[in-house]
Design a protein around this motif. Structure first.
Motif, PDB file in Angstrom:
ATOM      1  N   UNK A  21      43.135  39.463  59.332  1.00 11.56           N
ATOM      2  CA  UNK A  21      43.007  40.444  60.409  1.00 11.56           C
ATOM      3  C   UNK A  21      43.544  39.895  61.730  1.00 11.56           C
ATOM      4  N   UNK A  22      43.284  38.623  62.002  1.00 15.77           N
ATOM      5  CA  UNK A  22      43.793  38.013  63.230  1.00 15.77           C
ATOM      6  C   UNK A  22      45.323  37.994  63.238  1.00 15.77           C
ATOM      7  N   UNK A  23      45.909  37.620  62.093  1.00 15.46           N
ATOM      8  CA  UNK A  23      47.384  37.613  61.998  1.00 15.46           C
ATOM      9  C   UNK A  23      47.963  39.021  62.126  1.00 15.46           C
ATOM     10  N   UNK A  24      47.279  39.997  61.545  1.00 16.50           N
ATOM     11  CA  UNK A  24      47.732  41.386  61.668  1.00 16.50           C
ATOM     12  C   UNK A  24      47.714  41.830  63.126  1.00 16.50           C
ATOM     13  N   UNK A  25      46.630  41.483  63.850  1.00 14.64           N
ATOM     14  CA  UNK A  25      46.515  41.863  65.244  1.00 14.64           C
ATOM     15  C   UNK A  25      47.574  41.180  66.096  1.00 14.64           C
ATOM     16  N   UNK A  26      47.804  39.902  65.828  1.00 16.21           N
ATOM     17  CA  UNK A  26      48.836  39.172  66.570  1.00 16.21           C
ATOM     18  C   UNK A  26      50.222  39.777  66.313  1.00 16.21           C
ATOM     19  N   UNK A  27      50.463  40.138  65.060  1.00 11.16           N
ATOM     20  CA  UNK A  27      51.762  40.737  64.726  1.00 11.16           C
ATOM     21  C   UNK A  27      51.944  42.075  65.435  1.00 11.16           C
ATOM     22  N   UNK A  28      50.913  42.899  65.467  1.00 11.95           N
ATOM     23  CA  UNK A  28      50.986  44.199  66.133  1.00 11.95           C
ATOM     24  C   UNK A  28      51.296  44.022  67.619  1.00 11.95           C
ATOM     25  N   UNK A  29      50.609  43.066  68.277  1.00 13.36           N
ATOM     26  CA  UNK A  29      50.844  42.820  69.710  1.00 13.36           C
ATOM     27  C   UNK A  29      52.283  42.356  69.937  1.00 13.36           C
ATOM     28  N   UNK A  30      52.755  41.471  69.071  1.00 15.38           N
ATOM     29  CA  UNK A  30      54.123  40.949  69.212  1.00 15.38           C
ATOM     30  C   UNK A  30      55.161  42.052  69.021  1.00 15.38           C
ATOM     31  N   UNK A  31      54.968  42.873  68.005  1.00 14.95           N
ATOM     32  CA  UNK A  31      55.922  43.951  67.736  1.00 14.95           C
ATOM     33  C   UNK A  31      55.915  44.989  68.850  1.00 14.95           C
ATOM     34  N   UNK A  32      54.737  45.283  69.378  1.00 13.24           N
ATOM     35  CA  UNK A  32      54.640  46.252  70.483  1.00 13.24           C
ATOM     36  C   UNK A  32      55.373  45.753  71.714  1.00 13.24           C
ATOM     37  N   UNK A  33      55.285  44.440  71.973  1.00 11.31           N
ATOM     38  CA  UNK A  33      55.968  43.883  73.145  1.00 11.31           C
ATOM     39  C   UNK A  33      57.481  43.822  72.945  1.00 11.31           C
ATOM     40  N   UNK A  34      57.911  43.612  71.697  1.00 15.56           N
ATOM     41  CA  UNK A  34      59.357  43.529  71.414  1.00 15.56           C
ATOM     42  C   UNK A  34      60.001  44.918  71.425  1.00 15.56           C
TER      43      UNK A  34
END
Length: 324
Positions: free
Chosen positions: A7-20
């Motif tokens: 879940x932590x990795x999923x959340x980090x990925x979502x934040x990264x993709x949203x910023x990109x």
């Protein structure tokens, strides 16, 4: 890897993709009925985010293609609890088309195969999928547009050839008329009839020999609009001096239409007449209804020009009763 770590990795990925890609491009699907998180991503081939290290690898042709394009490709991602430790995200292709390119089964199969290839258990993969999908769709659209442009050029060339042939026929016909000094019989044009964007117009003339039949057809084709009709269906009947009726028809590509038109002339016992019905195809298939439209156009003009009388109708009706 535990569920919490996933879940932590999923959340980090979502934040990264949203910023990109921006929050408008990559969004949490709040309407999802799945028991786990789902996201919607819109890949715009007009506003792609290209990492600095990738810019040097993109050709000027690709860059121009991206700038010209306004195509979008929409995906819906689902993050199962086992992602990324052991299971990849599941996805759903929401777009039926990308621009005018249809997302067919072969494209879906290519995406499925390469998405599976790119997933490595324990590593997030959405960015790699999007990066690959961007290049894949750009290439697909380039191939499609090149093929489309080639097809348009072929069609344009065919139209140019038709124009050349048409003007050559016009020149030959005009030269023949001048040499032989033959007067064309008077041609009467019927009213325009439209059905589901197809247009029908009947033309009629009195004829007494084959030379006049050919002359009527040639004269009609001098009209550029009539010459460009999808079909010019023709039928004629001529009573010769020995009483034998000379008759024939031409479908001009509209299968069986010429025979039906001749049958109409026979039913109403029209003599010494040629009827031509021009049809401009409107893009919608009419099926058997097209024969009715052709018949009605021809019949209306025959009636207006006096070729259908009460006695003709009675003879036609009598023949139909006998057949029954």
């Amino acid at each position: 890897m535990t569920t919490n770590e996933n879940q932590e990795l999923q959340q980090e990925e979502f934040v990264a993709l949203s910023s990109i890609f921006g929050e408008e491009a990559f969004q949490l699907d709040t309407f999802s009925s799945e028991p786990y998180l789902a996201y919607t991503f819109k890949l715009s081939l007009e506003n792609n985010v290209i990492l600095p290290e990738e810019k040097s690898n993109i050709t000027e042709q690709d860059r121009n293609f991206i700038n010209k394009s306004s195509r979008e490709f929409t995906l819906r991602f689902h993050f199962p609890p086992e992602y990324p430790s052991s299971e990849p995200p599941s996805y759903e292709i929401k777009s039926l088309y990308c621009g005018t390119l249809k997302i067919d089964q072969s494209i879906k199969d290519d995406i499925e195969k390469n998405f599976k290839r790119l997933f490595i258990p324990g590593e997030v993969v959405i960015f790699s999928w999007i990066e690959w999908l961007q290049d894949f769709m750009i290439n697909k659209l380039k191939i499609y547009e090149n093929e489309d442009a080639t097809l348009k050029n072929m069609i344009q060339s065919e139209h140019q050839i038709i124009e050349i042939v048409h003007f050559a026929n016009v020149a030959n016909t005009e030269e023949q008329l001048n040499e032989e000094k033959i007067e064309c019989p008077q041609i009467t044009h019927g009213d325009q009839f439209e059905h589901k964007k197809s247009i029908f117009v009947a033309h009629l003339a009195s004829v007494y020999n084959l030379q006049q039949v050919k002359l009527v057809r040639s004269t009609l084709l001098l009209d550029k609009k009539i010459a460009k009709a999808s079909h010019n269906i023709m039928a004629y009947r001529i009573v010769q001096e020995n009483g034998i009726i000379l008759q024939d028809n031409d479908d001009d590509g509209e299968t069986a239409a010429g025979g039906r038109l001749l049958h109409l002339l026979q039913l109403v016992d029209a003599k010494n007449v040629i009827v031509i019905v021009s049809r401009w195809f409107g893009g919608i298939l009419l099926g058997p209804e097209r024969f009715k439209d052709i018949q009605n156009c021809a019949r209306d003009l025959l009636e207006k020009c006096g070729y259908i009388t009460n006695s003709n109708e009675q003879k036609s009706s009598g023949r139909n009763k006998k057949k029954r």
